[in-house]
Design an enzyme around this catalytic site. Structure first.
Site, PDB file in Angstrom:
ATOM      1  CB  ALA A  30     -39.566 -10.697  27.120  1.00 12.86           C
ATOM      2  CE  LYS A  31     -34.656  -8.260  33.315  1.00 10.59           C
ATOM      3  NZ  LYS A  31     -34.275  -7.306  34.132  1.00 10.59           N
ATOM      4  N   GLY A  32     -33.360 -10.539  27.882  1.00  7.71           N
ATOM      5  CA  GLY A  32     -32.759 -11.706  27.436  1.00  7.71           C
ATOM      6  C   GLY A  32     -32.113 -12.459  29.214  1.00  7.71           C
TER       7      GLY A  32
ATOM      8  CD  GLU B  17     -23.756 -13.218  26.413  1.00  6.03           C
ATOM      9  OE1 GLU B  17     -22.485 -13.121  26.298  1.00  6.03           O
ATOM     10  OE2 GLU B  17     -24.514 -12.494  26.011  1.00  6.03           O
TER      11      GLU B  17
END
Lengths: 423, 343
Positions: B284-286, B289
């Site tokens: 996973a990554k974010g 934003e």
């Protein structure tokens, strides 16, 4: 991917509490014997404070304490530079700067009392346009902390050979873009409860993005040890970057610590607008060149961000704007300059997408303009330039994994089949 | 007259503090005697759902249900500093810290269990559905609670503290060269808009949003992030603006500072792209934003597609669109405009 829990749609752990109204936000918590705090804020954008007279405020029945700059042990806070005062002592730099705080038996009395604080201002001319403020002869707004120039930060990015890039370009599009100042507009205005607990520790209950940062700033301003200060985060009713800088935490903590009484404070919506950071308005000057095959070959960009009255996160925000200025595209020749400029406008800080949110207006408009000039579809123009694994960014960084740009565009292709009414 | 258009916007976003600043997250883990567990981290859940993600990560590693995990956050007396809830960093960075801490506690649990089960290697032990046992040997397994409780009687406790630091280097101050962020998130959105040429009002009808999240730890929360981001993006594109006059905010109220209401938020269609990030928890990554980056561009490009005017100054208010339409008519003439808009 054979995980049992990761990748599943489990319910949020905070979901039912919020749906049923059982969640406690900082405005919901109280303490027996609490006093209410209110803050006097400057109506002027730039002024010298000659004197602050609190006698009439202190004399109002029900007022327990009136605080000004001289009551703050270490009167400074800030995320990168401590260039904001807890209560302003001499120089007002923006409308909304806090000057005095009152603790009183009721909120009504506290608000009446701050209206009785007399401030003698010498109003100074303000700088409201960042391009004026960055001129060498503009008066410096923070000479002690940030030096003789209002240019707080400048990042140049240089890569490739601009002359070679423009020579290769068959089409060049040059345009100026502007993005506006935004408020985070979170639904829950700032609120705080501060008190001294049975151990003699200062407890501050607040909705914040970073309890440990708040603890450090409160401890620093009050001259306490970290171990004497507890910041406990209540439910957060929206943040979006607007709860990164200190708002009421230190003022409430100061009054609670000094008076040994619980202090409750809550901003009105207007006070919330006047006191927390804003999204940087930016001016973006873009010149982009592409070959007739639709390959980007050169970008020259100048980005000017209005930092407002205090630094907050401005250097990092405009740096992020510079780094993301190309968009997700390979451009071998770039010359980017990004500036953060101090003015007397409300201070700019963190807001969701933090400096990467503004350049997208410029780089994506440029892509459509180039596509039109070259007779390519907007999709095709992008497909010829997007990052893949192995691509190199404007900062020379090679992208080594997880570059899903092509897959995102592939997924959207069916939705781009039709054309609009203008074509 | 109402005109429709379609616009495309792409975006990218470097996650984490970046620029060489140490981006550190920390977590404490305790596996309790009844087989449940507590994760403690400073990371504040500001509504993005990070605490739920941490519960999922811990439950996954320990073979438990998410409700078996208590996540304690944002209290400086009880949780370790885990950095700010910003920079799209908690799923990736604090998620990695939680994963490291859980694995640290789990490693000792597996060692202990291997010994108890007379198994020669801890790698032969699995945690699954509340049980701990030897892989492939159903005769050697027991409820996790029993194992942890018995372990205490032998003086063993399974607790841990770990930190995780993202990779980043500062950019050179002379030429901007460096590797400031990792990982980067990518996304693209298509906006379908309708522009009223008499009033200049833009209605965003639909946004189709495709975002690369590496791996969706919780797809519902990914959709939630995108929905919120699109709503904010529509506000950014069309209506929100702090109006200033010599430093004074002229509209410090929601009666005059307009944010999208339910009537302004378009139909939102989400496409989750999973291009695994090998350094992230479960790939996973974010997303927090980056989800809002493409929206304003897609809307502005769709307005052009609908009525042939390019808005270069946000927000794209009805006044600006009407002025641009008038300007366009003046430039191209009555016929030109009709040709451009009606054909």
């Amino acid at each position: 991917m054979n995980e049992a829990v990761v990748g599943t749609r489990i319910e949020r752990e905070d979901g039912w509490g919020k749906v049923l109204g059982e969640t406690h936000f900082p405005a919901d918590v109280n303490r027996p014997g609490e006093l209410y705090g209110a803050v006097l804020r400057s109506p002027h954008a730039h002024a010298h404070i000659r004197s602050v007279n609190v006698r009439a405020a202190a004399a109002l029945p029900g007022v327990v304490g009136v605080f000004t700059a001289e009551n703050v042990p270490h009167n400074a806070h800030g995320v990168l530079f401590r260039d904001q005062q807890v209560l302003v002592s001499e120089c007002v730099r923006m409308v909304g700067d806090p000057i005095a705080a009152v603790a009183a038996e009721t909120e009504k009395i506290a608000r009446e009392a701050i209206a009785r604080v007399e401030v003698d201002y010498e109003i100074l001319p303000g700088l409201f346009d960042p391009e004026e403020a960055m001129k060498p002869d503009a008066p410096a707004l923070h000479p002690d902390m940030h030096g003789p120039s209002n240019v707080l930060y400048h990042l140049p990015i240089r890569r490739g050979d601009m002359q070679a890039g423009w020579t290769k370009a068959d089409v060049v599009v040059e345009k100026e873009y502007r993005t506006q100042m935004l408020d985070h507009a979170f639904l829950q205005p700032e609120a705080v409860l501060a008190y001294v607990d049975e151990r003699g520790h200062l407890v501050v209950k607040v909705a914040t993005q970073y309890a440990h940062y708040d603890r450090g700033e409160i401890a620093h301003a009050l001259g306490l040890k970290y171990s004497q200060v507890r910041v406990k985060t209540m439910a957060v009713g929206g943040a979006f970057g607007g709860r990164e800088d200190i708002s009421l935490q230190i003022i409430a903590g100061l009054m609670a610590w000094t008076l040994r009484k619980p202090i409750k404070m809550e901003n009105t919506r207007t006070e919330s607008f006047l006191s927390h950071s804003k999204r940087h308005p930016m001016r973006l000057y873009y010149k982009t060149g592409a070959t007739k095959d639709g390959k980007l070959v050169a970008l020259e960009a100048k980005i000017i961000g209005d930092a407002g009255a205090y630094s907050s996160w401005s250097p990092n925000v405009v740096r992020k704007a510079a780094i993301h200025a190309t968009g997700p595209y390979e451009i071998p020749n770039v010359q980017i300059d990004s500036y953060a400029v101090l003015t007397n406008n409300p201070y700019s800080g963190a807001m969701r997408a933090f400096g990467a949110a503004q350049p997208v207006l410029a780089y994506e408009s440029q892509m459509d303009l180039l596509a039109e000039a070259l007779g390519l579809s907007p999709l095709e123009m992008r497909l010829r330039n997007i990052f893949h694994v192995g691509s190199v960014t404007a900062t020379g960084q090679m992208l080594t994994s997880s570059v899903g740009m092509a897959k995102c565009l592939q997924a959207l292709t069916p939705y781009l089949a039709t054309k609009g009414d203008a074509s | 007259m109402k005109k429709r258009g379609i616009g495309l916007g792409c975006g990218w976003y470097g996650t984490g503090y970046g620029n060489g600043f140490p981006d550190v997250s920390s977590a404490f883990v305790e596996i309790h005697d009844d087989g449940s567990a507590t994760v403690s981290t400073g990371a504040v859940d500001v509504g993005q759902g990070s605490s739920t993600v941490f519960a999922q990560i811990a439950a996954e590693e320990l073979g438990l249900e998410p409700q078996d995990i208590t996540v304690i956050t944002g209290d400086t007396d009880t949780t370790p500093d885990s950095g700010t809830s910003a920079a799209t960093r908690h799923t990736y960075n604090t998620g990695n810290a939680v994963l490291k801490a859980v694995r640290e506690a789990k490693e000792r649990l597996l060692d202990h269990a291997a010994h108890e089960f007379s198994c020669t290697s801890a790698q032969g032990i699995e945690l699954k559905e509340g049980w701990i046992g030897v892989i492939g040997d159903p005769s050697r397994r027991q409820p996790l609670a029993d194992m942890v409780f018995q372990a205490r009687l032998h003086g063993e406790r399974f607790i841990s503290a770990e930190s995780s630091t993202a990779r980043t280097t500062p950019v050179d101050r002379e030429n901007g060269q460096g590797a400031p962020y990792w990982p980067y998130a990518f996304g693209a959105q298509v906006a379908e808009v309708e522009v009223d040429t008499e009033t200049g009002l833009v209605q965003v009808l639909r946004i189709i949003a495709a975002h690369d999240v590496g791996r969706a730890i919780n797809p519902t929360q990914v959709e939630g992030q995108i929905a919120g981001a699109v709503a904010q993006g529509v506000g950014y594109a069309l209506m929100e603006e702090v109006e200033l006059h010599e430093g004074v905010i002229k509209n410090p109220a929601f009666s005059s500072y307009l944010i999208p209401t339910a009537l302004d938020v378009p139909n939102i269609q989400t496409i989750i792209v999973e291009e695994e990030e090998i350094t992230g928890p479960y790939g996973a990554k974010g997303l927090g934003e980056p989800a809002m980056v493409p929206t304003l561009a897609a809307v502005v490009n769709a307005i052009y597609d609908a009525v042939g005017v390019r808005i270069t100054s946000l927000p794209a208010t009805p006044e600006k669109i009407l002025a641009a339409l008038v300007e366009k008519e003046r430039t191209f003439g009555e016929g030109g405009m009709r040709q451009n808009i009606d054909s």
